[in-house]
Design a protein around this motif. Structure first.
Motif, PDB file in Angstrom:
ATOM      1  N   GLU A  45     -14.175   5.446  -9.424  1.00  0.00           N
ATOM      2  CA  GLU A  45     -13.105   4.467  -9.271  1.00  0.00           C
ATOM      3  C   GLU A  45     -12.749   4.352  -7.786  1.00  0.00           C
ATOM      4  N   THR A  46     -12.494   3.132  -7.310  1.00  0.00           N
ATOM      5  CA  THR A  46     -12.163   2.959  -5.899  1.00  0.00           C
ATOM      6  C   THR A  46     -10.771   3.485  -5.552  1.00  0.00           C
ATOM      7  N   SER A  47      -9.828   3.427  -6.491  1.00  0.00           N
ATOM      8  CA  SER A  47      -8.459   3.857  -6.226  1.00  0.00           C
ATOM      9  C   SER A  47      -8.359   5.376  -6.200  1.00  0.00           C
ATOM     10  N   ARG A  48      -7.986   5.905  -5.042  1.00  0.00           N
ATOM     11  CA  ARG A  48      -7.835   7.360  -4.933  1.00  0.00           C
ATOM     12  C   ARG A  48      -6.684   7.878  -5.778  1.00  0.00           C
ATOM     13  N   GLU A  49      -5.633   7.073  -5.927  1.00  0.00           N
ATOM     14  CA  GLU A  49      -4.516   7.478  -6.770  1.00  0.00           C
ATOM     15  C   GLU A  49      -4.957   7.609  -8.226  1.00  0.00           C
ATOM     16  N   GLN A 107       0.260   3.370  -8.471  1.00  0.00           N
ATOM     17  CA  GLN A 107      -0.664   2.295  -8.139  1.00  0.00           C
ATOM     18  C   GLN A 107      -1.977   2.382  -8.917  1.00  0.00           C
ATOM     19  N   SER A 108      -1.924   2.985 -10.084  1.00  0.00           N
ATOM     20  CA  SER A 108      -3.120   3.123 -10.909  1.00  0.00           C
ATOM     21  C   SER A 108      -3.115   2.085 -12.034  1.00  0.00           C
ATOM     22  N   GLU A 157       0.805  -1.216   0.000  1.00  0.00           N
ATOM     23  CA  GLU A 157       0.000   0.000   0.000  1.00  0.00           C
ATOM     24  C   GLU A 157       0.842   1.271   0.000  1.00  0.00           C
ATOM     25  N   ALA A 195     -13.767   9.082  -5.892  1.00  0.00           N
ATOM     26  CA  ALA A 195     -13.378   7.771  -5.369  1.00  0.00           C
ATOM     27  C   ALA A 195     -14.575   7.131  -4.683  1.00  0.00           C
TER      28      ALA A 195
END
Length: 383
Positions: A268-272, A214-215, A189, A293
């Motif tokens: 999208e769940t990924s904040r990055e 991390q995208s 993470e 997010a």
């Protein structure tokens, strides 16, 4: 495509290696048509559904991201994968990787040695460097990520960063990812960005997307560009005033389909990934595009009725959108759905739950040559 690693039995990841490429594409198209047979029949039969010609990829040099296990020793590192005994196997010249990645991997192996980075040994659970992850942009720039077990060699990596950038000037983003757990994943993470530049610009046609470490991004740049062009072409024909891009990643479908006066929301769940998508929208001056997010299904279930769009794009992982979201789409006022799928099995099961959304167009895109995987994009219209 011919591969020495495959011929020697060193790597069998590309299960279709050696099969004529035209046969690979034909088999994927026939398999997708067979799996979507019921959806075609429910939509009025073969005459009611337009199947566009399959999109082909370069047979080799197509994969823009390499996830390489680091094994061996600091003096003699392997860059590649693990064998059945959990020992490192070197495939640094893998032919499906883009030319820039193939050129970079030997340089990175030399850097592991010169910097004294200690490869992680899975069997003994000793060592530090677990993976090297490399992504190449369409412009030949690289993002290089070193996945470490702990911060133990982070200082060493920082101190030798200048040497790496001198040996590999195409590396514009370099990071250390921390993965302390001993488990079958490729990254943790926490990400430590070592360079001033934090994102890798991915220019596809008229759109530049920013990729953070991390995208998610489609692994085949050439085919991804055609995927987005196909979807945005269908959307432009329908001229919706509003649309959602669910499972939007770094915003590929949303950014390509954005037009003046069209309200676009990406989820999208990924904040990055959301940060990346928002940056791309701002730089492009897209005022009617917003990213948030959130879970795709939760976003739909809790949306105010007056905010439900005319068109929804879904691009889920292999498990598909699932029964809850499929049932919501079936009962909603959404008039059109563009469904991009990397798994025609779950695509078929999801379409079966949405009988009022008729399949109108479909296309297979060979995102993953030399393997049995594929991408299929479909257009559904209500009624």
């Amino acid at each position: 495509m011919q591969c020495d690693y495959f011929d020697r039995g060193v790597c069998r990841s590309c299960t279709l290696m050696g099969q004529p490429y035209a046969d690979q594409v034909l088999d994927k198209e026939l398999r997708t048509r067979e799996l979507l047979h019921d959806a075609v029949e429910a939509s009025g039969g073969p005459g009611a559904v337009e199947w566009l010609p399959a999109v082909r990829s370069p047979e080799s040099g197509y994969r823009n991201k390499a996830k390489m296990v680091v094994g061996g020793s600091a003096e003699h590192p392997t860059i590649g994968l693990l064998d059945h005994r959990q020992r490192g196997v070197d495939i640094r010249h893998c032919g499906i990787c883009t030319p820039g990645i193939r050129q970079a991997l030997p340089v990175l192996a030399d850097f592991v040695t010169s910097a004294g980075l200690i490869p992680y040994d899975v069997a003994t659970r000793r060592g530090e460097l677990k993976f090297v992850l490399v992504t190449e942009s369409p412009d030949g720039e690289l993002m290089v990520r070193f996945v470490l077990r702990s911060e133990g060699q982070l200082a060493r990596l920082r101190s030798r960063l200048g040497d790496l950038l001198l040996a590999l000037p195409s590396a514009v983003v370099v990071t250390a990812n921390l993965l302390p757990e001993h488990k079958a994943v490729t990254e943790g993470e926490r990400e430590v960005v070592l360079t001033d530049q934090e994102t890798l610009p991915m220019r596809l046609g008229p759109v530049t997307m920013h990729l953070r470490p991390q995208s998610f991004f489609q692994t085949n740049t050439t085919v991804a560009e055609q995927l987005y062009a196909q979807a945005s072409g269908w959307i432009d024909e329908l001229e919706p005033a509003s649309m959602w891009d669910l499972y939007c990643g770094v915003g590929g479908f949303a950014l390509h389909a954005a037009r003046p006066g069209r309200h676009v929301v990406g989820i999208e769940t990924s904040r990055e990934a959301v940060r990346s998508a928002g940056q791309s929208a701002r730089e492009a001056g897209l005022e009617d595009v917003r990213f948030a997010a959130d879970d795709a299904t939760d976003h739909a279930l809790h949306a105010r009725p007056d905010l439900v769009p005319e068109l929804v794009v879904v691009n889920p992982p292999r498990r598909g959108i699932g029964p809850t979201l499929a049932d919501w789409l079936e009962a909603s006022d959404v008039q059109h759905v563009v469904y991009s799928s990397c798994n025609p099995v779950t695509l078929a099961s999801d379409l079966a739950r949405m009988p009022s959304l008729r399949l109108r167009r479909a296309r297979v895109l060979d995102m993953f040559p030399q393997t049995g995987h594929l991408e299929a994009v479909t257009l559904l219209t209500r009624g």
